[in-house]
Design an enzyme around this catalytic site. Structure first.
Site, short mmCIF file in Angstrom:
data_model
loop_
_atom_site.label_atom_id
_atom_site.label_comp_id
_atom_site.label_asym_id
_atom_site.label_seq_id
_atom_site.Cartn_x
_atom_site.Cartn_y
_atom_site.Cartn_z
CG HIS A 255 -1.84 1.15 1.33
ND1 HIS A 255 -3.15 1.12 0.91
CD2 HIS A 255 -1.63 2.41 1.80
CE1 HIS A 255 -3.71 2.30 1.12
NE2 HIS A 255 -2.81 3.11 1.66
CD GLU A 256 1.58 3.56 3.66
OE1 GLU A 256 1.78 4.64 3.05
OE2 GLU A 256 0.54 3.34 4.31
CD GLU A 285 -5.95 5.49 0.34
OE1 GLU A 285 -5.04 6.32 0.56
OE2 GLU A 285 -6.14 4.49 1.08
#
Lengths: 490, 490
Positions: A255-256, A285
């Site tokens: 995700h990061e 996002e």
């Protein structure tokens, strides 16, 4: 020459913002425990420097006298972002800025204590003050539009509450139905056992690089909360490890890496300028979510990840790649947004969006918030909130005044759904590459279509250009129903 | 209220200086390799912010209208330091500041290349420009005194070249004689073998804590060059490890702990104010040197360190604590200042002091520097410099314009000699504590006599108050002659 003066000023501001951001990273990763009070003064000093620059009347004069017709597209985008930042900063009364900072700080502490003691009543007076101040902020910066939109615009420039609400209202019934159908079926097995944290970090590094994260311009450390920090040539991420749950580290990292590669892949010509940052929270996002979910939790890539897990941990009790794919994608009942899967996550977000929009509009009183939360939760999830820390006290956002932030999570998922559909159409054999751990057909597509542009286009425009049509909730729903329908046989 | 305004301004400045310092730490320890160009912009932006504050006319007005008679001693000390910083900054012409920054940057690169290729001629034109600019700086900030003193004053406020020269002239003959006598005797055995870097770092941490380093307000990392960074509640050190030489890590750590505990132990009432920093480079160095040498290389403490080494590395080929003490304190011929022992170190420094003082005074031409260096080295050390990287190209200082910095190293040693004599008189049974690894009778004495005062008193006054008389070179010489006389039987 006015433009040259403006961009030079903006470059220095970008450099100082990078310093402040690096300081925040240090606080979460490296700072000695006892340094907190001093660091608070350091952060406040940087904030004061940045605020003074943001409201500098010289910048206003330059912006007023600028001949925009003479500028090229990039320069016009730079000016648009400078003007936006300057206007927003100058419209905020100085005493409101100070009052918000004070109230936020107190509310944050009150929230942490209230959550620990399950004491909603202790938090609500603070929340009421925050809401009142954010309403004042909205009135100060808004034109004639709805107050909530002025706050949302801070995170998702150009988005409106009405447009987001329409999209979310279309999402909700199909997600509620999909969730209920899946949870009605037997749950696949999860993981058990002990996964050495050092081996998890080594695996995280390997997977991060496989997703295109450039470690010559980044680094991975452990922190309590995973985050991405920085821009351009220095974009760092954090992750966390839990010895009984390697998915936490693995998927936090992916995700990061989505956030971080977005910043790393912006055209270097925009380095340290307003255009040289990700364009909005929602688009940011969309990158972290498509990396994490549509790619990271796909059947093809989980096959490769399964092999990496076996290399890292030996036999960890999952028979084969198919069982691993089910373990990665299993749904379980729960109360907590940050622990939710792809299907349930957006239900958590949409609940918050509707409630905070009503709070800011004055249609919902803070005193009625808990009942409204619990009522809505029971309707969407089918069971009752059992304690406030599982309900309206679970998230930090409102205590910090972050109204308008929540919807960008689901906006990101919607955008990720759109991008994923377009990506699959453009790269039909993507799964063959993913199956051997090669994400480049996808990550290069995203770099080319979205990431390299930074803030050159408006948020929604970036997505529209990437997918060739206006974004909508359809592709995300189709993807979720197809994927989880197949897994759960519903 | 003028004082309140001044001290508030100074607090913010101190906070921003702490940020810039932390950025420098990050660059040497954590920063990804590829982030350099961006970091340079960040550092430049911070420097510009700090420069603007330093020359802020509002501060000048406040300082002019202040009624100092109404202030207490601490406030007067704060004002003295603010006035000093403001005066120095405002006297520097802006174009000279910019020209120095540019020239320094080019000279630094030219120096690194020249050192690698042993090419003095390639460096000298850069050095000549630096010297000319530093002469201009001296002329701008000096009153009527010698130019060199204006530069020295930047590192050692209140010191004069003449006073330092008199002290050094008294030091030199006895050091030359002691060195020659020791090197005439058989050298004790050194260490051989492999010392695992991780075990070295663990030992460094243990020894740092034994010297009173507070890890709740600090941390230890590895870097190419050991340094201490920060003040107050966040003072970090770095060290380095070489697998064949554990003394490098060990004594670099103890040295930096001397610097770091000085900053940590300053009275918390002075936190983030001008008085809240170590008073001068010389006094700073007195703390690092007394920790490293008079305490760290003492017979009593090396007995304890020997036991810790055995715990960390097992049998490492040194028979007993006596042999270990000799290995720690052995003298060897050499060319390099940073590798020199207690006896020879000051000869390296005094050579540089005399040469740089003559350069700035215009008594020595840059073109004659190499001959002057080599001639002086042969006289003091008894053998010829064999290559420029062992001679005038060995140190970074001049390429960065740091004229007036070198003498503070030996001034620190002189002060350490004075403090050590007074400490021994006040704490006659110190060795009993050191022998069991308890440095607190010494470090608490130093905290009480020197460290806690920060910048409250002038540099020389701190030492004078601590030892009850004016400092001089005698105690250092007596200590060195006694210690090394005993070791070498001379």
């Amino acid at each position: 020459m006015t433009y040259a003066a403006l961009i030079a000023q903006a470059r220095t501001t970008a450099a100082l913002e990078a310093v402040a951001e690096r300081l925040g990273w240090d606080q979460e990763t490296m700072m000695p425990d006892g340094a907190g009070p001093q660091r608070a003064e350091e952060m406040a000093a940087m904030a004061a420097v940045l605020h003074a620059r943001a409201v500098d009347p010289q910048v206003g004069d330059w912006l007023a006298e600028l001949d925009e017709a003479a500028l090229d597209d990039v320069a016009r985008a730079q000016v648009r972002l400078m003007r936006r930042a300057h206007d927003r900063a100058t419209r905020m009364p100085a005493d409101l800025v100070a009052e918000l900072a004070r109230t936020r700080s107190m509310a944050h502490r009150a929230w942490a204590a209230a959550r620990a003691s399950e004491d909603v009543a202790a938090f609500l007076p603070h929340l009421a003050r925050i809401v009142a101040l954010k309403q004042q902020e909205a009135a100060a910066v808004a034109g004639n539009g709805p107050a909530y939109d002025a706050l949302l615009d801070d995170y998702e420039p150009g988005a409106t509450g009405a447009e987001v609400a329409a999209m979310f209202d279309a999402l909700r019934p199909r997600l509620v139905a999909l969730r209920a159908a899946c949870l009605d079926r037997p749950a696949p097995a999860g993981l058990t056992g002990h996964f050495a944290p050092e081996a998890q970090m080594a695996l995280a590094g390997k997977v991060a690089v496989a997703f295109g994260y450039d470690l010559t311009h980044g680094r991975i450390d452990r922190a309590v909360h995973p985050f991405s920090s920085g821009s351009g040539l220095d974009v760092r991420i954090t992750t966390r490890t839990a010895a009984d749950d390697p998915f936490n580290c693995l998927y936090s990292t992916i995700h990061e890496v989505g956030h971080a590669t977005y910043e790393q892949n912006i055209d270097r010509a925009y380095l340290m300028t307003p255009v040289g940052r990700g364009v909005s929270m929602g688009v940011h996002e969309s990158q972290s979510r498509i990396y994490e979910n549509q790619l990271g939790r796909s059947r093809a890539l989980t096959g490769w990840i399964f092999d990496q897990m076996r290399d890292a941990f030996g036999d960890f009790g999952v028979a084969d790649a198919s069982a691993f794919y089910l373990a990665v994608n299993r749904l379980r009942p729960g109360f907590i947004r940050t622990e939710a899967d792809e299907v349930q996550y957006n239900l958590h977000v949409m609940l918050r969006f509707d409630l905070e929009r009503a709070l800011i509009a004055g249609d919902l009183a803070v005193g009625d918030l808990e009942a409204a939360w619990n009522d809505r939760f029971a309707r969407d999830f089918g069971y009752a909130v059992d304690r406030p820390s599982h309900g309206l006290l679970q998230d930090v956002h409102w205590s910090e005044g972050l109204f308008g932030y929540f919807p960008t999570y689901t906006l990101g998922n919607v955008y990720a759904g759109c991008l994923h559909a377009a990506l699959r159409a453009d790269v039909p054999d993507l799964d063959a590459a993913l199956a051997v751990g090669d994400t480049s057909p996808a990550t290069h597509w995203l770099r080319d279509k979205v990431q390299r542009h930074g803030g050159l286009y408006a948020a929604r425009e970036v997505i529209t250009r990437a997918i060739g049509q206006e974004p909508g909730e359809g592709p995300l729903l189709d993807y979720l129903e197809a994927k989880f329908g197949a897994i759960y046989g519903v």
